[in-house]
Design a protein around this motif. Structure first.
Motif, PDB file in Angstrom:
ATOM      1  N   ASP A   1      11.871   0.231  -0.152  1.00  0.00           N
ATOM      2  CA  ASP A   1      12.861  -0.555   0.554  1.00  0.00           C
ATOM      3  C   ASP A   1      12.722  -1.993   0.048  1.00  0.00           C
ATOM      4  OD1 ASP A   1      14.579  -0.672   3.320  1.00  0.00           O
ATOM      5  OD2 ASP A   1      13.473  -2.523   2.921  1.00  0.00           O
ATOM      6  N   LEU A   2      13.784  -2.613  -0.356  1.00  0.00           N
ATOM      7  CA  LEU A   2      13.711  -3.917  -1.021  1.00  0.00           C
ATOM      8  C   LEU A   2      13.861  -5.106  -0.083  1.00  0.00           C
ATOM      9  CD1 LEU A   2      15.780  -3.045  -4.215  1.00  0.00           C
ATOM     10  CD2 LEU A   2      13.297  -2.993  -3.919  1.00  0.00           C
ATOM     11  N   ALA A   3      13.712  -4.901   1.227  1.00  0.00           N
ATOM     12  CA  ALA A   3      13.824  -6.007   2.176  1.00  0.00           C
ATOM     13  C   ALA A   3      12.809  -7.104   1.867  1.00  0.00           C
ATOM     14  CB  ALA A   3      13.646  -5.505   3.600  1.00  0.00           C
ATOM     15  N   CYS A   4      11.614  -6.730   1.450  1.00  0.00           N
ATOM     16  CA  CYS A   4      10.579  -7.719   1.135  1.00  0.00           C
ATOM     17  C   CYS A   4      10.960  -8.542  -0.088  1.00  0.00           C
ATOM     18  CB  CYS A   4       9.225  -7.052   0.930  1.00  0.00           C
ATOM     19  SG  CYS A   4       9.195  -5.821  -0.401  1.00  0.00           S
ATOM     20  N   VAL A   5      11.599  -7.913  -1.058  1.00  0.00           N
ATOM     21  CA  VAL A   5      12.031  -8.611  -2.268  1.00  0.00           C
ATOM     22  C   VAL A   5      13.043  -9.691  -1.903  1.00  0.00           C
ATOM     23  CG1 VAL A   5      13.254  -8.346  -4.466  1.00  0.00           C
ATOM     24  CG2 VAL A   5      11.571  -6.630  -3.758  1.00  0.00           C
TER      25      VAL A   5
ATOM     26  N   ILE B   1       7.575 -10.246  -6.035  1.00  0.00           N
ATOM     27  CA  ILE B   1       7.454  -8.820  -5.747  1.00  0.00           C
ATOM     28  C   ILE B   1       8.215  -8.062  -6.821  1.00  0.00           C
ATOM     29  CG2 ILE B   1       7.828  -6.974  -4.073  1.00  0.00           C
ATOM     30  CD1 ILE B   1       7.707  -9.144  -1.877  1.00  0.00           C
ATOM     31  N   TYR B   2       7.472  -7.305  -7.609  1.00  0.00           N
ATOM     32  CA  TYR B   2       8.006  -6.600  -8.772  1.00  0.00           C
ATOM     33  C   TYR B   2       8.244  -5.138  -8.439  1.00  0.00           C
ATOM     34  CZ  TYR B   2       6.909 -10.774 -11.422  1.00  0.00           C
ATOM     35  OH  TYR B   2       6.888 -12.068 -11.876  1.00  0.00           O
ATOM     36  N   GLU B   3       9.270  -4.565  -9.046  1.00  0.00           N
ATOM     37  CA  GLU B   3       9.641  -3.191  -8.787  1.00  0.00           C
ATOM     38  C   GLU B   3       9.172  -2.273  -9.907  1.00  0.00           C
ATOM     39  OE1 GLU B   3      13.603  -0.492  -7.829  1.00  0.00           O
ATOM     40  OE2 GLU B   3      13.814  -2.672  -8.049  1.00  0.00           O
ATOM     41  N   GLY B   4       8.313  -1.330  -9.544  1.00  0.00           N
ATOM     42  CA  GLY B   4       7.899  -0.289 -10.469  1.00  0.00           C
ATOM     43  C   GLY B   4       8.786   0.923 -10.283  1.00  0.00           C
ATOM     44  N   ALA B   5       8.433   2.019 -10.912  1.00  0.00           N
ATOM     45  CA  ALA B   5       9.246   3.231 -10.816  1.00  0.00           C
ATOM     46  C   ALA B   5       9.223   3.836  -9.417  1.00  0.00           C
ATOM     47  CB  ALA B   5       8.768   4.259 -11.842  1.00  0.00           C
ATOM     48  N   ARG B   6       8.051   3.797  -8.754  1.00  0.00           N
ATOM     49  CA  ARG B   6       7.908   4.461  -7.454  1.00  0.00           C
ATOM     50  C   ARG B   6       7.422   3.550  -6.342  1.00  0.00           C
ATOM     51  NH1 ARG B   6       4.140   9.334  -8.215  1.00  0.00           N
ATOM     52  NH2 ARG B   6       4.820   9.733  -6.086  1.00  0.00           N
ATOM     53  N   ALA B   7       7.054   2.319  -6.661  1.00  0.00           N
ATOM     54  CA  ALA B   7       6.518   1.410  -5.651  1.00  0.00           C
ATOM     55  C   ALA B   7       6.806  -0.032  -6.044  1.00  0.00           C
ATOM     56  CB  ALA B   7       5.011   1.619  -5.498  1.00  0.00           C
TER      57      ALA B   7
ATOM     58  N   ALA C   1       0.815  -1.218   0.000  1.00  0.00           N
ATOM     59  CA  ALA C   1       0.000   0.000   0.000  1.00  0.00           C
ATOM     60  C   ALA C   1       0.854   1.276   0.000  1.00  0.00           C
ATOM     61  CB  ALA C   1      -0.940  -0.019   1.208  1.00  0.00           C
ATOM     62  N   GLN C   2       0.202   2.392   0.226  1.00  0.00           N
ATOM     63  CA  GLN C   2       0.765   3.742   0.095  1.00  0.00           C
ATOM     64  C   GLN C   2       2.097   3.968   0.814  1.00  0.00           C
ATOM     65  OE1 GLN C   2       1.154   6.569   2.200  1.00  0.00           O
ATOM     66  NE2 GLN C   2       1.847   7.738   0.427  1.00  0.00           N
ATOM     67  N   PRO C   3       2.341   3.428   1.997  1.00  0.00           N
ATOM     68  CA  PRO C   3       3.621   3.731   2.652  1.00  0.00           C
ATOM     69  C   PRO C   3       4.860   3.342   1.842  1.00  0.00           C
ATOM     70  CG  PRO C   3       2.091   2.844   4.241  1.00  0.00           C
ATOM     71  CD  PRO C   3       1.450   2.681   2.876  1.00  0.00           C
ATOM     72  N   CYS C   4       4.713   2.484   0.853  1.00  0.00           N
ATOM     73  CA  CYS C   4       5.842   2.079   0.015  1.00  0.00           C
ATOM     74  C   CYS C   4       6.152   3.089  -1.088  1.00  0.00           C
ATOM     75  CB  CYS C   4       5.565   0.711  -0.612  1.00  0.00           C
ATOM     76  SG  CYS C   4       6.912   0.055  -1.619  1.00  0.00           S
ATOM     77  N   VAL C   5       5.184   3.898  -1.462  1.00  0.00           N
ATOM     78  CA  VAL C   5       5.367   4.825  -2.583  1.00  0.00           C
ATOM     79  C   VAL C   5       6.519   5.777  -2.281  1.00  0.00           C
ATOM     80  CG1 VAL C   5       4.290   6.628  -4.001  1.00  0.00           C
ATOM     81  CG2 VAL C   5       2.941   4.649  -3.249  1.00  0.00           C
TER      82      VAL C   5
ATOM     83  N   CYS D   1       7.143 -11.585   3.563  1.00  0.00           N
ATOM     84  CA  CYS D   1       7.430 -10.188   3.229  1.00  0.00           C
ATOM     85  C   CYS D   1       6.910  -9.200   4.268  1.00  0.00           C
ATOM     86  CB  CYS D   1       6.841  -9.847   1.864  1.00  0.00           C
ATOM     87  SG  CYS D   1       5.054 -10.125   1.741  1.00  0.00           S
ATOM     88  N   GLU D   2       5.804  -9.507   4.876  1.00  0.00           N
ATOM     89  CA  GLU D   2       5.121  -8.548   5.752  1.00  0.00           C
ATOM     90  C   GLU D   2       5.962  -8.087   6.951  1.00  0.00           C
ATOM     91  OE1 GLU D   2       0.773  -8.007   7.847  1.00  0.00           O
ATOM     92  OE2 GLU D   2       1.489 -10.028   7.453  1.00  0.00           O
TER      93      GLU D   2
END
Length: 115
Positions: free
Chosen positions: A14-18, A26-32, A6-10, A46-47
């Protein structure tokens, strides 16, 4: 059911979940970051490692961030700006690498200039 970022990632990403995800969904977009709903095995690894507490099980998603459920799915199902076709199920985020696009809800948000 799946996990949702959700929003707190935007603008944090942080890639710890990846690193923690055993199925590379878990895919990486430009901002989230985005969790592929068909590739996620609901393990929940991941949580607890998310430093900004942005990851929620679908049923536990706070109401103010409920739109992120559809936005997360749109990242994989819709044709995003700059792409000629939907992402679909690429079967592995690492192989695909970071993408320079985001789902509509994330893309429409003003940038956090502090990051």
């Amino acid at each position: 059911m799946t996990y949702v970022i959700a929003q707190p990632c935007v603008d944090v990403k942080d890639l710890a979940c990846v690193d923690e995800c055993p199925v590379d969904c878990i895919y990486e977009g430009a901002r989230a970051l985005y969790i592929h709903p068909d590739e996620c095995v609901d393990c929940g690894a991941c949580e607890p490692v998310c430093p900004v507490e942005a990851i929620f099980y679908e049923d536990d998603l706070p109401e103010q961030w409920f739109d992120y459920l559809a936005d997360n799915a749109a990242f994989f199902e819709a044709t995003l700006p700059g792409r000629s076709e939907p992402l679909g199920s690429p079967a592995g985020a690492e192989r695909l690498g970071a993408l320079d696009v985001d789902a509509p809800l994330v893309a429409a948000q003003p940038r956090d200039e502090a990051t």
